[in-house]
Design an enzyme around this catalytic site. Structure first.
Site, short mmCIF file in Angstrom:
data_model
loop_
_atom_site.label_atom_id
_atom_site.label_comp_id
_atom_site.label_asym_id
_atom_site.label_seq_id
_atom_site.Cartn_x
_atom_site.Cartn_y
_atom_site.Cartn_z
N THR A 1 -42.60 -51.49 15.19
CA THR A 1 -41.27 -50.17 13.85
C THR A 1 -41.35 -49.02 14.63
O THR A 1 -39.89 -48.59 14.70
CB THR A 1 -43.06 -49.67 12.64
OG1 THR A 1 -42.96 -51.27 12.52
CG2 THR A 1 -42.10 -48.94 11.97
N ASN B 1 -34.24 -47.53 12.96
CA ASN B 1 -34.82 -48.46 13.95
C ASN B 1 -33.77 -49.86 13.48
O ASN B 1 -33.83 -50.89 13.93
CB ASN B 1 -36.05 -48.74 13.78
CG ASN B 1 -36.43 -49.29 12.02
OD1 ASN B 1 -35.56 -49.57 11.26
ND2 ASN B 1 -37.85 -48.86 12.42
N PHE C 1 -42.25 -39.92 4.12
CA PHE C 1 -40.49 -40.56 4.36
C PHE C 1 -39.38 -41.81 3.57
O PHE C 1 -38.58 -41.94 4.00
CB PHE C 1 -40.08 -41.67 6.29
CG PHE C 1 -41.09 -42.41 5.73
CD1 PHE C 1 -41.25 -43.69 5.69
CD2 PHE C 1 -42.81 -42.63 6.51
CE1 PHE C 1 -41.88 -44.91 5.46
CE2 PHE C 1 -43.54 -44.12 6.65
CZ PHE C 1 -42.87 -44.71 5.88
N GLU D 1 -39.24 -61.34 -0.88
CA GLU D 1 -37.70 -60.27 -0.21
C GLU D 1 -36.62 -60.91 -0.07
O GLU D 1 -35.85 -60.73 -0.77
CB GLU D 1 -37.50 -59.41 1.37
CG GLU D 1 -38.95 -58.72 1.19
CD GLU D 1 -39.06 -58.51 2.51
OE1 GLU D 1 -38.87 -59.37 3.79
OE2 GLU D 1 -40.15 -57.18 2.72
N TYR E 1 -39.27 -51.60 -0.51
CA TYR E 1 -39.69 -50.93 0.02
C TYR E 1 -40.91 -50.50 -0.62
O TYR E 1 -41.95 -49.24 -0.59
CB TYR E 1 -39.16 -49.91 0.80
CG TYR E 1 -38.51 -49.87 1.90
CD1 TYR E 1 -39.33 -51.14 3.30
CD2 TYR E 1 -37.16 -49.75 2.14
CE1 TYR E 1 -38.20 -51.04 4.05
CE2 TYR E 1 -36.62 -50.53 3.46
CZ TYR E 1 -37.14 -50.67 4.92
OH TYR E 1 -36.50 -51.09 5.51
N HIS F 1 -34.32 -54.88 9.51
CA HIS F 1 -35.83 -55.33 8.98
C HIS F 1 -36.07 -56.63 8.98
O HIS F 1 -34.76 -57.36 9.28
CB HIS F 1 -35.78 -55.03 7.71
CG HIS F 1 -36.44 -55.14 6.89
ND1 HIS F 1 -37.57 -54.48 6.17
CD2 HIS F 1 -36.47 -56.55 5.44
CE1 HIS F 1 -38.72 -55.63 5.45
NE2 HIS F 1 -38.29 -56.61 5.41
N ARG G 1 -35.32 -53.68 18.39
CA ARG G 1 -35.26 -52.27 18.41
C ARG G 1 -35.61 -51.59 19.78
O ARG G 1 -34.93 -50.56 20.25
CB ARG G 1 -36.24 -52.06 17.51
CG ARG G 1 -35.69 -51.73 16.60
CD ARG G 1 -37.26 -51.74 15.78
NE ARG G 1 -36.86 -52.12 13.78
CZ ARG G 1 -38.29 -52.70 12.70
NH1 ARG G 1 -39.37 -52.95 13.45
NH2 ARG G 1 -37.63 -52.37 11.69
N ARG H 1 -39.71 -60.71 13.73
CA ARG H 1 -40.98 -59.92 13.88
C ARG H 1 -40.85 -59.13 15.33
O ARG H 1 -40.67 -58.27 16.43
CB ARG H 1 -42.08 -59.53 13.00
CG ARG H 1 -42.74 -60.03 11.91
CD ARG H 1 -42.26 -58.48 11.14
NE ARG H 1 -42.86 -57.48 11.57
CZ ARG H 1 -42.61 -56.16 11.01
NH1 ARG H 1 -41.76 -55.93 9.89
NH2 ARG H 1 -43.96 -55.66 10.99
N LYS I 1 -29.85 -52.60 9.51
CA LYS I 1 -29.94 -51.39 8.30
C LYS I 1 -28.66 -50.86 8.55
O LYS I 1 -27.84 -51.06 9.64
CB LYS I 1 -30.85 -50.84 8.94
CG LYS I 1 -32.50 -51.25 8.23
CD LYS I 1 -33.62 -50.58 8.89
CE LYS I 1 -34.71 -51.36 8.50
NZ LYS I 1 -35.80 -50.69 8.92
P1 GDP Z 1 -41.17 -52.19 9.54
O1 GDP Z 1 -41.81 -53.55 8.93
O2 GDP Z 1 -41.44 -52.55 10.88
O3 GDP Z 1 -40.01 -51.88 9.34
O4 GDP Z 1 -42.46 -50.65 9.37
P2 GDP Z 1 -42.56 -50.51 7.44
O5 GDP Z 1 -42.65 -51.41 6.96
O6 GDP Z 1 -44.28 -49.97 8.15
O7 GDP Z 1 -42.05 -49.19 7.20
C1 GDP Z 1 -40.74 -49.90 7.05
C2 GDP Z 1 -39.41 -48.65 7.71
O8 GDP Z 1 -39.57 -47.24 6.52
C3 GDP Z 1 -39.66 -47.81 8.79
O9 GDP Z 1 -38.91 -49.83 9.88
C4 GDP Z 1 -38.85 -47.44 9.53
O10 GDP Z 1 -36.93 -47.78 8.66
C5 GDP Z 1 -39.38 -46.61 7.85
N1 GDP Z 1 -40.48 -45.75 9.12
C6 GDP Z 1 -41.74 -45.86 8.84
N2 GDP Z 1 -42.51 -45.68 9.43
C7 GDP Z 1 -41.87 -44.28 9.12
C8 GDP Z 1 -41.76 -42.86 9.82
O11 GDP Z 1 -43.06 -42.24 10.31
N3 GDP Z 1 -41.06 -42.17 9.78
C9 GDP Z 1 -39.63 -42.92 9.33
N4 GDP Z 1 -38.65 -41.57 9.07
N5 GDP Z 1 -39.58 -43.28 8.92
C10 GDP Z 1 -40.57 -44.79 9.33
MG MG Z 2 -42.05 -53.60 7.07
#
Ligand code: GDP
Ligand code: MG
Length: 165
Positions: free
Chosen positions: A104, A125, A68, A139, A60, A128, A115, A98, A20
């Site tokens: 996450t 973070n 968010f 994707e 997303y 992705h 991470r 993963r 990212k």
């Molecule tokens: P990932 O698959 O581990 O990347 O997590 P998710 O698919 O649930 O969320 C996608 C991305 O959204 C995450 O990697 C974060 O960058 C962002 N994100 C997820 N949860 C939060 C949150 O609670 N707050 C904020 N600011 N960003 C979030």
């Molecule tokens: Mg995800």
């Protein structure tokens, strides 16, 4: 010809990994690429791209309703740094990817994960990774859907990395 995401549960399985903008800005691309290379995975696509809003929102899409979401799309698309988008191939690469990335929320990530080693904020973070073979299929098509963007090739040491016997 092979499907874009390869074949699930074989050595040709593929996943979508993206550094990212915060990871690119912080100079972590090389370290992240190295981890996948050193593990024994094969790089079959890579590009730096500032995604359009439409691309980021589609990527997303399942988080659309989350508070968010707007901030997430803004941070991915504002062009202060590109995203480095990649496709990696190899045995169990979706699930292993993963695990290598970590949870996450980086504060919940194990210290040895990407991470867990390089970040502390869920909103920054750095990386992705596709969460399932089905997500990887979507994707890879979304980010590398043009013909020829994903490249089939065989590393000279592939058999040494992949042999089971
Ligand atoms: P990932 O698959 O581990 O990347 O997590 P998710 O698919 O649930 O969320 C996608 C991305 O959204 C995450 O990697 C974060 O960058 C962002 N994100 C997820 N949860 C939060 C949150 O609670 N707050 C904020 N600011 N960003 C979030
Ligand atoms: Mg995800």
């Amino acid at each position: 010809t092979k499907p874009l995401a390869g074949i699930k549960n074989t050595a040709s399985e593929r996943t979508f990994i993206a550094v990212k903008p915060d990871g690119v800005q912080r100079g972590l691309v090389g370290k992240i690429v190295s981890r996948f290379e050193e593990r024994g995975y094969k790089l079959v696509a890579i590009k730096a791209v500032v995604p359009s809003r439409a691309l980021a929102e589609e990527h997303y899409a399942d988080l659309r309703a989350r508070p968010f979401f707007r901030g997430l799309v803004e941070y991915m698309t504002n062009g202060k740094a590109p995203v480095v988008a990649m496709v990696w191939e190899g045995k169990d690469v979706v699930r292993q990817g993963r695990a290598m990335i970590g949870a996450t929320n980086p504060l919940e990530s194990s210290p040895g994960s990407i991470r867990g080693q390089y970040c502390v904020s869920v909103g920054r973070n750095i990386i992705h990774g596709s969460d399932s073979f089905e997500s990887a299929t979507k994707e890879i098509q979304l980010w590398f859907g043009k013909p020829g963007e994903v490249i089939d090739w065989e590393p000279a040491n592939w058999v040494w990395t992949m042999a089971e016997n």
